[in-house]
Design a protein around this motif. Sequence first.
Motif, PDB file in Angstrom:
ATOM      1  N   THR A 115      45.499 -21.995-103.839  1.00 15.00           N
ATOM      2  CA  THR A 115      46.794 -21.669-103.242  1.00 15.00           C
ATOM      3  C   THR A 115      47.845 -21.925-104.303  1.00 15.00           C
ATOM      4  N   VAL A 116      48.475 -20.846-104.762  1.00 17.10           N
ATOM      5  CA  VAL A 116      49.428 -20.907-105.871  1.00 17.10           C
ATOM      6  C   VAL A 116      50.820 -20.593-105.323  1.00 17.10           C
ATOM      7  N   ASN A 117      51.683 -21.630-105.291  1.00 14.13           N
ATOM      8  CA  ASN A 117      53.047 -21.447-104.776  1.00 14.13           C
ATOM      9  C   ASN A 117      53.050 -20.761-103.414  1.00 14.13           C
ATOM     10  N   GLY A 118      52.083 -21.151-102.578  1.00 15.09           N
ATOM     11  CA  GLY A 118      52.021 -20.611-101.217  1.00 15.09           C
ATOM     12  C   GLY A 118      51.220 -19.328-101.097  1.00 15.09           C
ATOM     13  N   LYS A 119      50.785 -18.741-102.216  1.00 23.17           N
ATOM     14  CA  LYS A 119      49.973 -17.519-102.183  1.00 23.17           C
ATOM     15  C   LYS A 119      48.505 -17.903-102.379  1.00 23.17           C
ATOM     16  N   THR A 120      47.616 -17.145-101.767  1.00 18.58           N
ATOM     17  CA  THR A 120      46.199 -17.513-101.769  1.00 18.58           C
ATOM     18  C   THR A 120      45.379 -16.573-102.646  1.00 18.58           C
ATOM     19  N   ILE A 121      44.563 -17.191-103.512  1.00 22.58           N
ATOM     20  CA  ILE A 121      43.575 -16.447-104.312  1.00 22.58           C
ATOM     21  C   ILE A 121      42.205 -16.830-103.767  1.00 22.58           C
ATOM     22  N   THR A 122      41.449 -15.834-103.295  1.00 21.63           N
ATOM     23  CA  THR A 122      40.137 -16.081-102.699  1.00 21.63           C
ATOM     24  C   THR A 122      39.051 -15.585-103.649  1.00 21.63           C
ATOM     25  N   PHE A 123      38.049 -16.413-103.898  1.00 24.54           N
ATOM     26  CA  PHE A 123      36.926 -16.041-104.763  1.00 24.54           C
ATOM     27  C   PHE A 123      35.792 -15.562-103.869  1.00 24.54           C
ATOM     28  N   LYS A 124      35.359 -14.317-104.092  1.00 27.27           N
ATOM     29  CA  LYS A 124      34.396 -13.682-103.192  1.00 27.27           C
ATOM     30  C   LYS A 124      33.187 -13.198-103.971  1.00 27.27           C
ATOM     31  N   ASP A 125      31.997 -13.498-103.422  1.00 30.61           N
ATOM     32  CA  ASP A 125      30.752 -13.036-104.049  1.00 30.61           C
ATOM     33  C   ASP A 125      30.503 -11.588-103.634  1.00 30.61           C
ATOM     34  N   ALA A 126      30.962 -10.687-104.459  1.00 31.15           N
ATOM     35  CA  ALA A 126      30.759  -9.260-104.206  1.00 31.15           C
ATOM     36  C   ALA A 126      31.090  -8.514-105.474  1.00 31.15           C
ATOM     37  N   GLU A 127      30.612  -7.292-105.512  1.00 28.46           N
ATOM     38  CA  GLU A 127      30.964  -6.437-106.637  1.00 28.46           C
ATOM     39  C   GLU A 127      32.373  -5.908-106.397  1.00 28.46           C
ATOM     40  N   ALA A 128      33.166  -5.829-107.446  1.00 31.30           N
ATOM     41  CA  ALA A 128      34.547  -5.387-107.289  1.00 31.30           C
ATOM     42  C   ALA A 128      34.575  -3.945-106.810  1.00 31.30           C
ATOM     43  N   PRO A 129      35.451  -3.634-105.838  1.00 32.61           N
ATOM     44  CA  PRO A 129      35.565  -2.251-105.366  1.00 32.61           C
ATOM     45  C   PRO A 129      36.287  -1.380-106.386  1.00 32.61           C
ATOM     46  N   ALA A 130      36.082  -0.105-106.271  1.00 31.61           N
ATOM     47  CA  ALA A 130      36.814   0.825-107.125  1.00 31.61           C
ATOM     48  C   ALA A 130      38.141   1.154-106.474  1.00 31.61           C
ATOM     49  N   SER A 131      39.166   1.382-107.309  1.00 34.51           N
ATOM     50  CA  SER A 131      40.469   1.736-106.759  1.00 34.51           C
ATOM     51  C   SER A 131      40.410   3.120-106.133  1.00 34.51           C
ATOM     52  N   SER A 132      41.128   3.276-105.024  1.00 36.31           N
ATOM     53  CA  SER A 132      41.164   4.550-104.311  1.00 36.31           C
ATOM     54  C   SER A 132      42.344   4.526-103.360  1.00 36.31           C
ATOM     55  N   VAL A 162      43.511  -3.886-108.970  1.00 41.12           N
ATOM     56  CA  VAL A 162      44.359  -3.940-110.161  1.00 41.12           C
ATOM     57  C   VAL A 162      43.664  -3.247-111.321  1.00 41.12           C
ATOM     58  N   GLN A 163      44.443  -2.416-112.014  1.00 43.50           N
ATOM     59  CA  GLN A 163      43.926  -1.779-113.218  1.00 43.50           C
ATOM     60  C   GLN A 163      44.525  -2.433-114.451  1.00 43.50           C
ATOM     61  N   ASN A 164      43.726  -2.424-115.534  1.00 44.55           N
ATOM     62  CA  ASN A 164      44.216  -3.037-116.774  1.00 44.55           C
ATOM     63  C   ASN A 164      45.001  -2.015-117.587  1.00 44.55           C
ATOM     64  N   SER A 165      45.369  -2.410-118.799  1.00 43.82           N
ATOM     65  CA  SER A 165      46.195  -1.527-119.639  1.00 43.82           C
ATOM     66  C   SER A 165      45.469  -0.258-120.035  1.00 43.82           C
ATOM     67  N   SER A 166      44.124  -0.268-119.893  1.00 44.48           N
ATOM     68  CA  SER A 166      43.343   0.930-120.226  1.00 44.48           C
ATOM     69  C   SER A 166      43.059   1.767-118.995  1.00 44.48           C
ATOM     70  N   ASN A 167      43.760   1.449-117.900  1.00 42.04           N
ATOM     71  CA  ASN A 167      43.596   2.157-116.628  1.00 42.04           C
ATOM     72  C   ASN A 167      42.205   2.000-116.041  1.00 42.04           C
ATOM     73  N   ALA A 168      41.523   0.915-116.423  1.00 37.16           N
ATOM     74  CA  ALA A 168      40.213   0.631-115.843  1.00 37.16           C
ATOM     75  C   ALA A 168      40.384  -0.379-114.721  1.00 37.16           C
ATOM     76  N   ALA A 223      47.027   4.946-105.317  1.00 40.79           N
ATOM     77  CA  ALA A 223      45.599   4.701-105.442  1.00 40.79           C
ATOM     78  C   ALA A 223      45.266   3.587-106.414  1.00 40.79           C
ATOM     79  N   LYS A 224      46.285   2.876-106.902  1.00 40.37           N
ATOM     80  CA  LYS A 224      45.988   1.809-107.846  1.00 40.37           C
ATOM     81  C   LYS A 224      47.171   0.840-107.922  1.00 40.37           C
ATOM     82  N   THR A 225      46.899  -0.321-108.531  1.00 34.87           N
ATOM     83  CA  THR A 225      47.946  -1.323-108.764  1.00 34.87           C
ATOM     84  C   THR A 225      47.955  -1.666-110.241  1.00 34.87           C
ATOM     85  N   THR A 226      49.154  -1.673-110.827  1.00 30.64           N
ATOM     86  CA  THR A 226      49.280  -2.021-112.239  1.00 30.64           C
ATOM     87  C   THR A 226      50.125  -3.287-112.371  1.00 30.64           C
TER      88      THR A 226
END
Length: 742
Positions: free
Chosen positions: A339-356, A363-369, A411-414
């Motif tokens: 919990t960072v400044n009231g916001k929650t980061i959850t660690f989940k055992d799963a493969e990351a979903p693809a953006s759509s 979240v996409q990186n600087s290479s749009n991946a 369809a994405k977050t930068t």
Amino acid sequence: MSSITLSSATRQNLLVAQDTASLLSTTQNRLATGKKVNTALDSPSSFFTAQGLDNRAGDLSNILDSISNGVQVIQAANTGITSLQKLVDNAKSVANQALQATIGYSTKSNVSTTITGATAADLRGTTSYANAQASSNVLFSGNAAGATAATNATKLGGTQGTLAGTAAGTATATTTLSSLTNGPAAGDTLTVNGRSITFRSGAAPAAADVPAGSGVTTGGQVVTDGSGNSTVYLGSGTITDLLSAIDLASGVRKAAISAGAATVTASSTQTISSINDTSHIVTLKSSVGADLNISGKADILASIGITSATGGGTASVNVARTAGSAGLGTLIADGSTLTVNGKTITFKDAEAPASSSTRPGVVQNSSNADTPVETDGSGNSIVYLQTATLTDVLNAVDIATGAQKATTGSAKTTLATTAGATNSSIAGGILKISTGTTADLNITGTGNALSALGLAGNAGTDTSFTASRSSTPGGLSGKTLTFGSLNNGTAVNVTFGDGTNGTVKTLDGLNAKLALNNMQAALDASGKLTISTTNDYASSTIGSTADGGTIGGTASALFSTAQAPVEDVNSQNTRKSLLSQFNQILDNIKTTAQDASFNGVNLLNGDTLKLTFNEKGSSTMNLIGVTFDPSGLGLTKLGQNGLNEFEDISSTNKVISSLTQASTALRQQASTFGSNLSVVQNRQDFNKQIINVLQTGSSKLTDADLNEEAANSQALSTRQSLTVSALSLANQAQQSVLQLLR
């Protein structure tokens, strides 16, 4: 008469009769006067002694009249004081009305300045904040030596754990579950990493018949809900179907569901659980993102050779991951949170979903991946353990603190670095976490995320990780403000700062300083700081020659020039009308004091009363009077020469103070008169008693005993009668001679 010849008996009886008559006359005189001593001839000593006592008693009686007059003089003065006290109280009531009247000035003398961002808690104004960075403990990879520092690319996941069971009879991948000895029966369940596998009789339904969001595995007898929970149908379900359901629950496999059909594939970099058809041994695999835990009926687990326990009781099977050189030395547990400044980061055992369009928060990186971070647009994120790295964790933290701004498209977050902030980073295995500029950093956690990321302190037991932003105080910081003594107040010398070492930070702190100098401060919502005189000194002008309070110091240039207060006409007229009432009461005080006299003596008008207490004049008492007209009581008429003593609270309080002193003087004098009256009355009573003593003493010297004298009178009357009879008998011989002559 001498030629008359009386017999001896006759002469004797005649003498007795004469003595008796004399005694009877004396007795009758005593009975008539009540005194046995009527003249000096009766008893010179008693007569003159009694006369002296009576004379003194008479003198004291005359003095009593003078004392009685003195008592009345004192009582008249005391009555006057009582009336004066009431008049003083009335005057005080008028002054109190002035206190309760609306303040006499619509605007008090003041100086002001506007400090952007100033608040009652911090007068210095807007504090500018800069990004700061806080360091974690050193993080290491899972390298065998245990001393390789982690890097940005260090993965959060570990190496899959493996459990090879014992031979399960003659079972193969296609062996049906219903044919296993003591295998699962309809209604039995297994729990895998918190998810459920339920066994049901019959064949799996068609794709069109499964609940929405669920899917039937291709060519299998498993229906899964896409979240790891599955139903295995025993009609033709095989060991392969059971292992597929276990891997779906553990995250080793994933299911893509569409129109009631589920396509099951291995998650990236994952090896699926399997059975060797030759050795008939089942091999279970944990996910890289979580250890494997299976619990259920012992017979079911024993039927596929992964436990030696048997029976209908519950048995558990655990397969732990191991740390590898590419991952963290301490693996983060599935479900842990930060919990960072009231916001929650959850660690989940799963493969990351693809953006759509349905997952625009990926979240996409600087290479749009795509990256293994998915955010909700409010600062909360999910970090997918199977592929995430420390870079992904730091990005999630920056999203929560605002150090990086997440912009979600269709369809994405930068991500973009926020102006004035710096992205969190890692160097030498140490996380450099940015605070951002909007709030100080505070991180807490559940599970083991806090300690695994080196944020739980050196001992690994801290429950939070905190850091403050860099800050620069606002416009008044470090400046001084001074005021000279205002109306005999204490001069002010203020340095604005953080509240330590004698500096002033808050409005309360400033007011504590100003109060001693008859001043006060107020702050409005716009940050305008106004320092004015208090209501007590509303008529004063800050910095004037008459009142003092000159402003100075390095902050004085920021303040406006002080102006004279502005009178409230209606209020001042009300106060002036009270002056007239006050003066009328003073006139009554004067006449009352003059009228408090008795028999021409007035102890409230400066007269002196002299009282004499004895007949010699050797015991006296002087009562010195007082002058209790308004001047003598320290009171003067108000409103003279254009003055208005009720113009503000301070001047009104001065009038009330003089009335209080007058009231005290009246009470003290009343006490004095009371004491004097007590002395005079005591002496009055004493004189009365002395007079009684003197008169009683005199009476005892001269008064006759009337009972005794009455008895004497009776005895003398009897004696006189007997004497007459005796005289008659004495004359009988002569009577006989007379008879012969006849």
